[in-house]
Scaffold this active site. Structure first.
Site, PDB file in Angstrom:
ATOM      1  N   SER A  63     -68.337  -1.876 -32.432  1.00 41.17           N
ATOM      2  CA  SER A  63     -67.270  -1.426 -31.499  1.00 41.17           C
ATOM      3  C   SER A  63     -67.493  -1.458 -30.185  1.00 41.17           C
ATOM      4  O   SER A  63     -66.676  -1.242 -29.494  1.00 41.17           O
ATOM      5  CB  SER A  63     -66.266  -0.426 -32.374  1.00 41.17           C
ATOM      6  OG  SER A  63     -67.024   0.736 -32.220  1.00 41.17           O
ATOM      7  N   THR A 195     -64.668   3.277 -29.650  1.00 45.66           N
ATOM      8  CA  THR A 195     -65.142   3.272 -28.175  1.00 45.66           C
ATOM      9  C   THR A 195     -66.089   4.330 -28.078  1.00 45.66           C
ATOM     10  O   THR A 195     -66.062   5.318 -28.936  1.00 45.66           O
ATOM     11  CB  THR A 195     -63.950   3.866 -27.344  1.00 45.66           C
ATOM     12  OG1 THR A 195     -62.931   3.030 -27.301  1.00 45.66           O
ATOM     13  CG2 THR A 195     -64.122   4.202 -25.904  1.00 45.66           C
ATOM     14  N   THR A 212     -66.496  -0.255 -24.689  1.00 47.42           N
ATOM     15  CA  THR A 212     -65.805  -0.731 -25.734  1.00 47.42           C
ATOM     16  C   THR A 212     -65.942  -2.255 -25.632  1.00 47.42           C
ATOM     17  O   THR A 212     -65.829  -3.012 -24.731  1.00 47.42           O
ATOM     18  CB  THR A 212     -64.577  -0.192 -26.302  1.00 47.42           C
ATOM     19  OG1 THR A 212     -63.968  -0.559 -27.420  1.00 47.42           O
ATOM     20  CG2 THR A 212     -63.631  -0.543 -24.980  1.00 47.42           C
ATOM     21  N   ARG A 222     -55.988  -8.803 -23.616  1.00 50.49           N
ATOM     22  CA  ARG A 222     -55.708  -7.316 -23.878  1.00 50.49           C
ATOM     23  C   ARG A 222     -56.542  -6.667 -23.318  1.00 50.49           C
ATOM     24  O   ARG A 222     -57.716  -6.733 -23.192  1.00 50.49           O
ATOM     25  CB  ARG A 222     -55.541  -7.010 -25.453  1.00 50.49           C
ATOM     26  CG  ARG A 222     -55.244  -5.758 -25.699  1.00 50.49           C
ATOM     27  CD  ARG A 222     -56.233  -5.057 -26.210  1.00 50.49           C
ATOM     28  NE  ARG A 222     -55.997  -3.609 -26.801  1.00 50.49           N
ATOM     29  CZ  ARG A 222     -56.830  -2.799 -27.068  1.00 50.49           C
ATOM     30  NH1 ARG A 222     -58.243  -2.796 -26.660  1.00 50.49           N
ATOM     31  NH2 ARG A 222     -56.386  -1.586 -27.416  1.00 50.49           N
ATOM     32  N   VAL A 223     -56.117  -5.584 -22.580  1.00 50.31           N
ATOM     33  CA  VAL A 223     -56.789  -4.304 -22.048  1.00 50.31           C
ATOM     34  C   VAL A 223     -56.380  -3.227 -22.535  1.00 50.31           C
ATOM     35  O   VAL A 223     -55.032  -2.802 -22.694  1.00 50.31           O
ATOM     36  CB  VAL A 223     -56.730  -4.173 -20.650  1.00 50.31           C
ATOM     37  CG1 VAL A 223     -57.475  -3.176 -19.970  1.00 50.31           C
ATOM     38  CG2 VAL A 223     -57.235  -5.607 -19.866  1.00 50.31           C
ATOM     39  N   GLY A 224     -57.210  -2.182 -23.320  1.00 48.33           N
ATOM     40  CA  GLY A 224     -56.745  -1.108 -23.933  1.00 48.33           C
ATOM     41  C   GLY A 224     -56.926   0.072 -22.990  1.00 48.33           C
ATOM     42  O   GLY A 224     -56.966  -0.081 -21.554  1.00 48.33           O
ATOM     43  N   ASP A 225     -56.979   1.188 -23.534  1.00 46.50           N
ATOM     44  CA  ASP A 225     -57.240   2.577 -22.665  1.00 46.50           C
ATOM     45  C   ASP A 225     -58.611   2.892 -22.010  1.00 46.50           C
ATOM     46  O   ASP A 225     -58.616   3.460 -20.820  1.00 46.50           O
ATOM     47  CB  ASP A 225     -56.859   3.908 -23.492  1.00 46.50           C
ATOM     48  CG  ASP A 225     -57.873   3.892 -24.697  1.00 46.50           C
ATOM     49  OD1 ASP A 225     -58.357   2.982 -25.216  1.00 46.50           O
ATOM     50  OD2 ASP A 225     -57.890   5.354 -24.997  1.00 46.50           O
ATOM     51  N   THR A 245     -60.464   8.293 -27.700  1.00 48.79           N
ATOM     52  CA  THR A 245     -60.997   7.186 -28.446  1.00 48.79           C
ATOM     53  C   THR A 245     -59.738   6.980 -29.655  1.00 48.79           C
ATOM     54  O   THR A 245     -59.201   7.970 -29.742  1.00 48.79           O
ATOM     55  CB  THR A 245     -62.096   7.423 -29.360  1.00 48.79           C
ATOM     56  OG1 THR A 245     -62.497   6.424 -30.203  1.00 48.79           O
ATOM     57  CG2 THR A 245     -62.036   8.793 -30.362  1.00 48.79           C
ATOM     58  N   GLY A 246     -59.513   5.711 -30.031  1.00 47.94           N
ATOM     59  CA  GLY A 246     -58.667   5.521 -31.058  1.00 47.94           C
ATOM     60  C   GLY A 246     -57.734   4.239 -30.558  1.00 47.94           C
ATOM     61  O   GLY A 246     -57.999   3.359 -29.982  1.00 47.94           O
ATOM     62  N   GLY A 248     -55.854   2.420 -28.422  1.00 45.79           N
ATOM     63  CA  GLY A 248     -55.709   2.520 -26.914  1.00 45.79           C
ATOM     64  C   GLY A 248     -54.356   2.031 -26.567  1.00 45.79           C
ATOM     65  O   GLY A 248     -53.703   2.314 -25.506  1.00 45.79           O
TER      66      GLY A 248
END
Length: 334
Positions: A63, A195, A212, A222-225, A245-246, A248
């Site tokens: 990941s 992450t 990550t 896509r962009v996460g947190d 973490t999780g 996002g």
């Protein structure tokens, strides 16, 4: 023989002697790398960069780093950020292609531009111009994941309100009727840790960072947190540091890392600050997958997580002067 120490608590999970390194998940080699940097006289920024880079190299849990989490086209892209708690400067990259050392590029953005976040192909071109090596991020493992996903009719995926039915079919998709569905959680694999988030504190300085390869089978772009300051991580040398973490896509809407640091600024104990940040998300998304780690300026630290089936404890790593090697701690989710 390796030593494994476990603490299970939500309140006052840890009192550490400074300096300290704390990171999400039991990524021990990353913790050890960051700790060794501090012991050798390196800065907290050096420690966070090298610790996260170790996970990128080791492909932690598939990941972090190259060769994991292919998107809908089969490509692996990387997100990372680093934050200087002294100056509140941030460098970040998202959707980074061809470059394995995402955290290194993020630090370059912070130190060699006036920007905070670079994305996509332009971020990759920037990295190449700054001397980072272009390499293929695809591996046999990531290609196998992609092939299996295609054979399973592109299940699971992150589409909704499109045609054909995304729960049964691959794309291409077109807009469909907008339907209102109660959010029930998505296809987050709680065994894919998604992450590394790291905090380092030494000599009054605090830094935080993340790295990550994002969500498996995500929509391209896509962009996460993780690369978002205040969401994936936050650091302020006058208050503390936090990292999340999780899921996002959900967590970034609440800026949990920023919230936790601001709560610690008021004197709130780190574990309570973490729990409060999780509780705020939980009120809106009871079944979200996520955890937060926190550490304040005095070296107290803690964590909190949202309890789900199969996810009742969250493990994280700590390295500090009272132990010769990094050790694992855990909290009960609630």
């Amino acid at each position: 023989m390796k030593t494994l120490l476990i603490c299970i608590s939500l309140i006052r999970c840890g009192n550490a002697a400074l300096p300290i390194v704390i990171n999400t998940w039991p990524f021990k080699d990353a913790s050890a790398t960051a700790w060794n940097v501090l012991q050798a006289g390196g800065s907290v920024l050096d420690a966070v960069e090298k610790g996260c880079a170790r996970c990128e190299h080791d492909q932690c849990d598939g990941s972090v780093g190259f060769g994991g989490s292919p998107d809908e086209t089969g490509e692996t892209t990387l997100d990372a950020m680093i934050m200087n708690g002294d100056t509140i400067e941030v460098g970040a990259v998202a959707g980074l292609r061809r470059i394995k050392n995402a955290i290194g590029v993020a630090r370059s953005v912070m130190e060699h531009t006036h920007h905070t976040l670079l994305v996509g192909e332009s971020a990759s071109m920037y990295a190449e111009n700054m001397g980072f090596i272009a390499e293929d991020l695809t591996t046999n493992t990531s290609m196998s994941l992609f092939t299996q996903w295609l054979k399973a009719n592109c299940q699971p995926n992150y589409r909704k309100n499109v045609f054909p039915d995304p729960t049964k079919n691959c794309g291409p998709y077109k807009p469909g009727d907008l339907l209102r569905h109660k959010w029930k959680g998505r296809h987050t694999d709680i065994h894919s840790h998604d992450t590394i988030g790291m905090i380092a504190i030494a000599n009054g300085h605090i830094a935080a960072g993340t790295s990550t390869n994002g969500a498996n089978h995500k929509v391209p772009g896509r962009v996460g947190d993780s690369p978002i300051a205040g969401a994936g991580a936050y650091a302020d040398s006058t208050a503390g540091g936090a990292a999340a973490t999780g899921d996002g896509d959900v967590m970034m809407r609440f800026l949990p890392s920023y919230l936790a640091v601001e709560l610690m600024r008021t004197g709130m104990e780190p574990s309570t600050a973490c729990k409060t940040a999780i509780s705020r998300i939980k009120r809106h998304y009871p079944s979200f997958f996520g955890a937060v780690i926190c550490a304040n300026t005095t070296g107290h630290y803690g964590a909190a997580c949202n309890k789900l089936p199969g996810f009742s404890q969250f493990h994280f790593m700590v390295a500090e002067s009272q132990s010769d090697i990094p050790f694992s701690k855990s909290v009960d989710c609630f």
